[in-house]
Design a protein around this motif. Structure first.
Motif, PDB file in Angstrom:
ATOM      1  N   ALA A   1      -1.218  11.294   2.632  1.00 49.04           N
ATOM      2  CA  ALA A   1      -0.655   9.955   2.766  1.00 49.04           C
ATOM      3  C   ALA A   1      -1.731   8.913   3.023  1.00 49.04           C
ATOM      4  O   ALA A   1      -1.690   7.808   2.462  1.00 49.04           O
ATOM      5  N   PHE A   2      -2.722   9.230   3.868  1.00 51.85           N
ATOM      6  CA  PHE A   2      -3.754   8.249   4.165  1.00 51.85           C
ATOM      7  C   PHE A   2      -4.664   8.023   2.956  1.00 51.85           C
ATOM      8  O   PHE A   2      -5.117   6.898   2.729  1.00 51.85           O
ATOM      9  N   VAL A   3      -4.907   9.081   2.183  1.00 49.45           N
ATOM     10  CA  VAL A   3      -5.719   8.901   0.975  1.00 49.45           C
ATOM     11  C   VAL A   3      -4.969   8.050  -0.045  1.00 49.45           C
ATOM     12  O   VAL A   3      -5.490   7.050  -0.557  1.00 49.45           O
ATOM     13  N   LEU A   4      -3.724   8.433  -0.347  1.00 50.83           N
ATOM     14  CA  LEU A   4      -2.965   7.705  -1.359  1.00 50.83           C
ATOM     15  C   LEU A   4      -2.570   6.312  -0.870  1.00 50.83           C
ATOM     16  O   LEU A   4      -2.562   5.353  -1.649  1.00 50.83           O
ATOM     17  N   GLY A   5      -2.225   6.198   0.417  1.00 49.67           N
ATOM     18  CA  GLY A   5      -1.867   4.885   0.947  1.00 49.67           C
ATOM     19  C   GLY A   5      -3.022   3.907   0.891  1.00 49.67           C
ATOM     20  O   GLY A   5      -2.832   2.710   0.622  1.00 49.67           O
ATOM     21  N   THR A   6      -4.238   4.408   1.115  1.00 50.39           N
ATOM     22  CA  THR A   6      -5.426   3.559   1.006  1.00 50.39           C
ATOM     23  C   THR A   6      -5.671   3.166  -0.445  1.00 50.39           C
ATOM     24  O   THR A   6      -5.966   2.007  -0.748  1.00 50.39           O
ATOM     25  N   LEU A   7      -5.541   4.146  -1.355  1.00 48.08           N
ATOM     26  CA  LEU A   7      -5.739   3.845  -2.779  1.00 48.08           C
ATOM     27  C   LEU A   7      -4.729   2.812  -3.272  1.00 48.08           C
ATOM     28  O   LEU A   7      -5.036   2.005  -4.156  1.00 48.08           O
ATOM     29  N   ALA A   8      -3.517   2.844  -2.700  1.00 48.06           N
ATOM     30  CA  ALA A   8      -2.471   1.913  -3.134  1.00 48.06           C
ATOM     31  C   ALA A   8      -2.766   0.476  -2.741  1.00 48.06           C
ATOM     32  O   ALA A   8      -2.101  -0.447  -3.238  1.00 48.06           O
ATOM     33  N   THR A   9      -3.748   0.263  -1.861  1.00 51.47           N
ATOM     34  CA  THR A   9      -4.090  -1.101  -1.446  1.00 51.47           C
ATOM     35  C   THR A   9      -5.331  -1.630  -2.159  1.00 51.47           C
ATOM     36  O   THR A   9      -5.722  -2.775  -1.919  1.00 51.47           O
ATOM     37  N   LEU A  10      -5.944  -0.800  -2.994  1.00 48.62           N
ATOM     38  CA  LEU A  10      -7.128  -1.263  -3.724  1.00 48.62           C
ATOM     39  C   LEU A  10      -6.720  -2.178  -4.869  1.00 48.62           C
ATOM     40  O   LEU A  10      -5.559  -2.243  -5.266  1.00 48.62           O
ATOM     41  N   ARG A  11      -7.693  -2.857  -5.421  1.00 49.16           N
ATOM     42  CA  ARG A  11      -7.389  -3.862  -6.448  1.00 49.16           C
ATOM     43  C   ARG A  11      -7.248  -3.275  -7.844  1.00 49.16           C
ATOM     44  O   ARG A  11      -6.929  -4.007  -8.786  1.00 49.16           O
ATOM     45  N   PHE A  12      -7.455  -1.980  -7.998  1.00 47.21           N
ATOM     46  CA  PHE A  12      -7.345  -1.348  -9.310  1.00 47.21           C
ATOM     47  C   PHE A  12      -5.874  -1.077  -9.619  1.00 47.21           C
ATOM     48  O   PHE A  12      -5.224  -0.252  -8.969  1.00 47.21           O
ATOM     49  N   ALA A  13      -5.365  -1.728 -10.648  1.00 50.13           N
ATOM     50  CA  ALA A  13      -3.940  -1.642 -10.962  1.00 50.13           C
ATOM     51  C   ALA A  13      -3.537  -0.228 -11.366  1.00 50.13           C
ATOM     52  O   ALA A  13      -2.455   0.245 -10.990  1.00 50.13           O
ATOM     53  N   TRP A  14      -4.386   0.468 -12.099  1.00 46.13           N
ATOM     54  CA  TRP A  14      -4.015   1.808 -12.569  1.00 46.13           C
ATOM     55  C   TRP A  14      -3.881   2.782 -11.402  1.00 46.13           C
ATOM     56  O   TRP A  14      -3.048   3.694 -11.444  1.00 46.13           O
ATOM     57  N   LEU A  15      -4.673   2.583 -10.344  1.00 50.17           N
ATOM     58  CA  LEU A  15      -4.549   3.430  -9.161  1.00 50.17           C
ATOM     59  C   LEU A  15      -3.230   3.165  -8.446  1.00 50.17           C
ATOM     60  O   LEU A  15      -2.529   4.103  -8.024  1.00 50.17           O
ATOM     61  N   ARG A  16      -2.877   1.913  -8.315  1.00 51.43           N
ATOM     62  CA  ARG A  16      -1.617   1.564  -7.661  1.00 51.43           C
ATOM     63  C   ARG A  16      -0.421   2.114  -8.427  1.00 51.43           C
ATOM     64  O   ARG A  16       0.541   2.589  -7.826  1.00 51.43           O
ATOM     65  N   VAL A  17      -0.504   2.046  -9.758  1.00 55.53           N
ATOM     66  CA  VAL A  17       0.591   2.577 -10.579  1.00 55.53           C
ATOM     67  C   VAL A  17       0.693   4.095 -10.427  1.00 55.53           C
ATOM     68  O   VAL A  17       1.791   4.644 -10.289  1.00 55.53           O
ATOM     69  N   ALA A  18      -0.445   4.794 -10.426  1.00 60.55           N
ATOM     70  CA  ALA A  18      -0.442   6.250 -10.285  1.00 60.55           C
ATOM     71  C   ALA A  18       0.143   6.670  -8.942  1.00 60.55           C
ATOM     72  O   ALA A  18       0.946   7.620  -8.855  1.00 60.55           O
TER      73      ALA A  18
END
Length: 238
Positions: free
Chosen positions: A33-50
């Motif tokens: 959760a902490f890995v994915l939750g952090t990735l979800a706040t980055l500016r890369f749209a494809w990461l947020r979508v994944a």
């Protein structure tokens, strides 16, 4: 009552298995959760979508289907998982999906000027997350994470369906064994005790979550925003 006392070691073994399953699930759920939750706040749209696809996928699948899928399908790919491991994986996928949303919301709750000030100071992204945003986000993350642990403790009872000898399964075994060997059905007594112990464990966790939330709110409001700071005069040494 005599039946419960006679089977007390077996019952304690089931409670220990339930808590072990809940803690193992919490560990992996928190890590993911902490890995994915952090990735979800980055500016890369494809990461947020994944991350969003992962969260929606495992939040929308019923837990029992998730556990059965891991337990029965994993061997087809050469992964021979024990019942304990299969339930841990199944619950961790669901727990991490919910935990990801908690972490993402926690980081989004950090005021925007904190991020901007950290960037203006020249801090690297990982330093901003570790030393600036992370400690502030934990205030919003911890209370709901305790609530998630309560749900995981309740969900461990699904392990009985694939053979994990956790607390609920122990109760089933005691009822079936007593019915077959002694000729009477102790379902009311045994399942009443199971209900009571689950209630004590989960209500204790819920109380701790509410206490933690009140404590964090009190710490946050101890120094109100905009409160003037009175500077003490410096005494000159002779």
């Amino acid at each position: 009552m005599d039946l419960l006392i006679k089977n007390l070691p077996f019952i304690l073994q089931g409670i220990a298995m339930t808590l072990s399953l809940a803690l193992a699930t919490l560990f992996f759920s928190t890590l993911i959760a902490f890995v994915l939750g952090t990735l979800a706040t980055l500016r890369f749209a494809w990461l947020r979508v994944a991350v969003k696809v992962y969260v929606e996928l495992f939040r929308d699948i019923p837990l029992i289907v998730n556990i059965f899928f891991v337990f029965f399908v994993a061997p087809l790919f050469g992964l021979e998982l024990s019942p304990f491991a299969a339930v841990t994986v199944g619950l961790s996928l669901w727990g991490s999906a919910n935990g990801t949303e908690i972490v993402r919301a926690g980081f989004n709750a950090v005021p925007k000027h904190q991020w901007q000030s950290a960037a203006a100071l020249g801090l690297k992204p990982y330093e901003v997350y570790l030393f600036i945003a992370g400690p502030q986000a934990l205030r919003s993350i911890l209370p709901p994470f305790v609530g998630l642990l309560t749900l995981l403790v309740q969900a461990t009872s699904l392990g009985a369906l694939v053979g994990v000898t956790e607390f609920f399964k122990v109760g089933q075994i005691i009822v079936e064994r007593t019915t077959m060997m002694e000729g009477w059905n102790p379902a009311f007594t045994v399942y009443g005790a199971v209900l009571l112990i689950y209630f004590v464990i989960c209500s204790t966790l819920s109380w701790f979550g509410r206490w933690l939330e009140r404590r964090l709110k009190a710490d946050r409001s101890r120094v109100a925003p905009g409160t003037p700071v009175v500077e003490q005069p410096v005494t000159q040494l002779p």
